[in-house]
Design an enzyme around this catalytic site. Structure first.
Site, PDB file in Angstrom:
ATOM      1  N   HIS A  47       0.766  -1.235  -0.050  1.00  0.00           N
ATOM      2  CA  HIS A  47      -0.113  -0.023  -0.098  1.00  0.00           C
ATOM      3  C   HIS A  47       1.015   1.291  -0.121  1.00  0.00           C
ATOM      4  O   HIS A  47       0.573   2.031  -0.704  1.00  0.00           O
ATOM      5  CB  HIS A  47      -0.974  -0.024   1.167  1.00  0.00           C
ATOM      6  CG  HIS A  47      -1.624   1.178   1.485  1.00  0.00           C
ATOM      7  ND1 HIS A  47      -1.626   2.049   2.324  1.00  0.00           N
ATOM      8  CD2 HIS A  47      -2.991   1.695   0.475  1.00  0.00           C
ATOM      9  CE1 HIS A  47      -2.509   2.968   2.447  1.00  0.00           C
ATOM     10  NE2 HIS A  47      -3.281   2.903   1.211  1.00  0.00           N
ATOM     11  N   GLU A  50       2.096   1.993  -3.434  1.00  0.00           N
ATOM     12  CA  GLU A  50       1.247   2.549  -4.308  1.00  0.00           C
ATOM     13  C   GLU A  50       0.962   3.853  -4.171  1.00  0.00           C
ATOM     14  O   GLU A  50       0.874   4.710  -5.016  1.00  0.00           O
ATOM     15  CB  GLU A  50      -0.297   1.763  -4.010  1.00  0.00           C
ATOM     16  CG  GLU A  50      -1.130   2.535  -4.850  1.00  0.00           C
ATOM     17  CD  GLU A  50      -2.697   2.652  -3.439  1.00  0.00           C
ATOM     18  OE1 GLU A  50      -2.995   3.890  -3.578  1.00  0.00           O
ATOM     19  OE2 GLU A  50      -2.726   1.771  -3.113  1.00  0.00           O
ATOM     20  N   GLU A 127      -4.242   7.660   8.192  1.00  0.00           N
ATOM     21  CA  GLU A 127      -5.108   6.708   7.408  1.00  0.00           C
ATOM     22  C   GLU A 127      -5.601   5.600   8.456  1.00  0.00           C
ATOM     23  O   GLU A 127      -6.710   4.984   8.618  1.00  0.00           O
ATOM     24  CB  GLU A 127      -4.859   6.027   6.214  1.00  0.00           C
ATOM     25  CG  GLU A 127      -4.940   6.874   4.867  1.00  0.00           C
ATOM     26  CD  GLU A 127      -4.746   5.792   3.842  1.00  0.00           C
ATOM     27  OE1 GLU A 127      -5.465   4.944   3.337  1.00  0.00           O
ATOM     28  OE2 GLU A 127      -3.513   6.249   3.097  1.00  0.00           O
TER      29      GLU A 127
END
Length: 431
Positions: A47, A50, A127
């Site tokens: 992640h 990305e 997040e």
């Protein structure tokens, strides 16, 4: 409309579907690597990678990556899942070469600048914090962690604060070098374009990409089930009751998808009608089925207040059991129509079509014609769905709850009501 497929000399698969009546193209690169491919010490790196792909290359700054695509009215983004990572864009048909160039640039020449890395690590920490503060998000993380206890497939895609903060630019580069290669990637476009022109553009920019990776195959998944409860002082409780599902390749995959529609796929579904409309025991209830390459998971998610929690889960359990005893032909027809309509409506979106083709190529090695999917749906019978339901809901359950969970029945009582005799491999309680 038909899908054309070519393979470059380095093993990279390139596929297109021409949709001549629109003026845009949705395109992207899909990689057969996600959070499941991370090593133990790499939790969250897929992640993070990305995110970092858009933070500058040898030719473009982070600003230039964003501004060049938006200067022509396009959009660019990326996503990480358990088994894949995708980098995609949508542009007008005249700007396809630019979009391919930018996507190829971030895949072949990302800088992973340490200063950018530190900033993006902080973004992901936010997040993670936001997910924990959102009960209807975090309950799903706990759900997969419990269903696949101690396995990479069950870990949160985001990682943990400790792992995310520890990653270095060298680790990002190493993960990318190990996981990203021609034989594990597909480039797909759908929209107003010609296949041969698109293949030439891709070959020009990615034809020399490394053909094979040094990645080891991910560990075989093993559903174990279990119980997790986190008692929080909240207005409502988030509950998921789950079971072992079916992998993409097995015979019962599409039957499992339709079963989830029948039980909790809309306002006419069994669970919505019985639990929400007739009894008013929750404000949200639905069923879902997620398939992976070697396993799957079926679940029912509900959200309710503390006062209704004790009654809610037994009613859900009873509806699941009843589906193994009797399914009406009109229920199957309705669920099948919903699923079929979803498939056909998705074809109206170039982005959805490109994503669907990419997923099929990565999972099955070929695009699956819509007629074949429709035939599979047509072959389903009420007896087959009832048999699947009986087998699925007789297995070891996974129970996950976040919020004021004290009224929730014990794991053993839920299991016994389902007709099972086995206890959870683990019971966890926080609060």
């Amino acid at each position: 409309m038909s899908v054309e497929v070519s393979r470059l000399s380095n093993g990279l698969t390139v596929a297109t579907e021409t949709i001549p009546h629109i003026e845009s193209v949705a395109l992207g690169v899909w990689v057969k690597s996600g959070s499941r491919n991370e090593r133990q010490e790499e939790h969250g790196i897929a992640h993070l990678l990305e995110h970092m792909a858009f933070k500058g290359t040898g030719r473009r700054s982070a600003w230039q990556i964003a501004s060049q695509i938006e200067d022509v009215g396009g959009e660019i983004n990326a996503a990480t899942s358990v088994e894949t990572t995708s980098f995609y864009a949508r542009v007008l048909d005249t700007d396809v070469p630019l979009a391919i160039d930018i996507l190829a640039d971030i895949l072949t020449d990302s800088k992973f600048d340490p200063a950018e890395l530190e900033r993006e690590q902080n973004v992901i920490l936010q997040e993670i914090g936001a997910a924990y503060d959102t009960p209807d998000d975090i309950v799903f993380d706990h759900f997969t962690e419990t269903a696949f206890r101690g396995q990479r497939i069950g870990r949160s895609i985001l990682g943990t604060p400790d792992t995310v903060q520890a990653f270095t630019s060298a680790q990002l580069r190493g993960f990318m070098d190990r996981q990203y290669a021609g034989d594990s990637m597909v480039v797909v476009a759908a929209g107003n374009l010609k296949h041969d022109d698109f293949v030439r553009e891709v070959e020009k920019r990615l034809g020399s990409f490394r053909p094979t990776s040094g990645a080891e195959a991910p560990e075989q998944a093993s559903y174990v089930g279990g119980d997790f409860r986190e008692d929080r002082d909240l207005m409502d409780a988030q509950v998921i009751l789950g079971f072992e599902g079916r992998a993409y390749h097995v015979r019962d995959f599409y039957a499992s998808q339709v079963l989830s529609m029948m039980l909790g796929g809309g306002m006419s579904s069994r669970l919505f009608q019985e639990v929400r409309e007739k009894r008013g025991l929750c404000y949200s209830v639905y069923a879902f089925h997620w398939g992976f390459s070697d396993t799957g998971i079926f679940g029912v998610h509900a959200a309710t207040g503390k006062s209704d929690l004790a009654e809610l889960v037994p009613v859900i359990v009873d509806e699941l059991r009843r589906s193994g005893e009797s399914i009406l032909p009109e229920e199957l027809d309705r669920a099948r129509a919903q699923y079929r309509a979803g498939l056909l409506m998705s074809r109206e979106s170039a982005a959805s079509r490109a994503s669907q083709i990419a997923r099929q190529l990565l999972l099955y090695g070929r695009p699956i014609p819509m007629e074949e999917l429709i035939d599979r749906l047509a072959a389903l019978t009420v007896d087959r769905l009832a048999d699947l339901s009986h087998r699925m809901f007789s297995g070891v359950p996974t129970v996950t709850a976040v919020g004021p969970v004290s009224p929730l029945a014990s794991y053993d009582s839920i299991s016994q009501r389902l007709g099972g005799t086995r206890s959870a491999g683990r019971t966890a309680a926080i609060g």
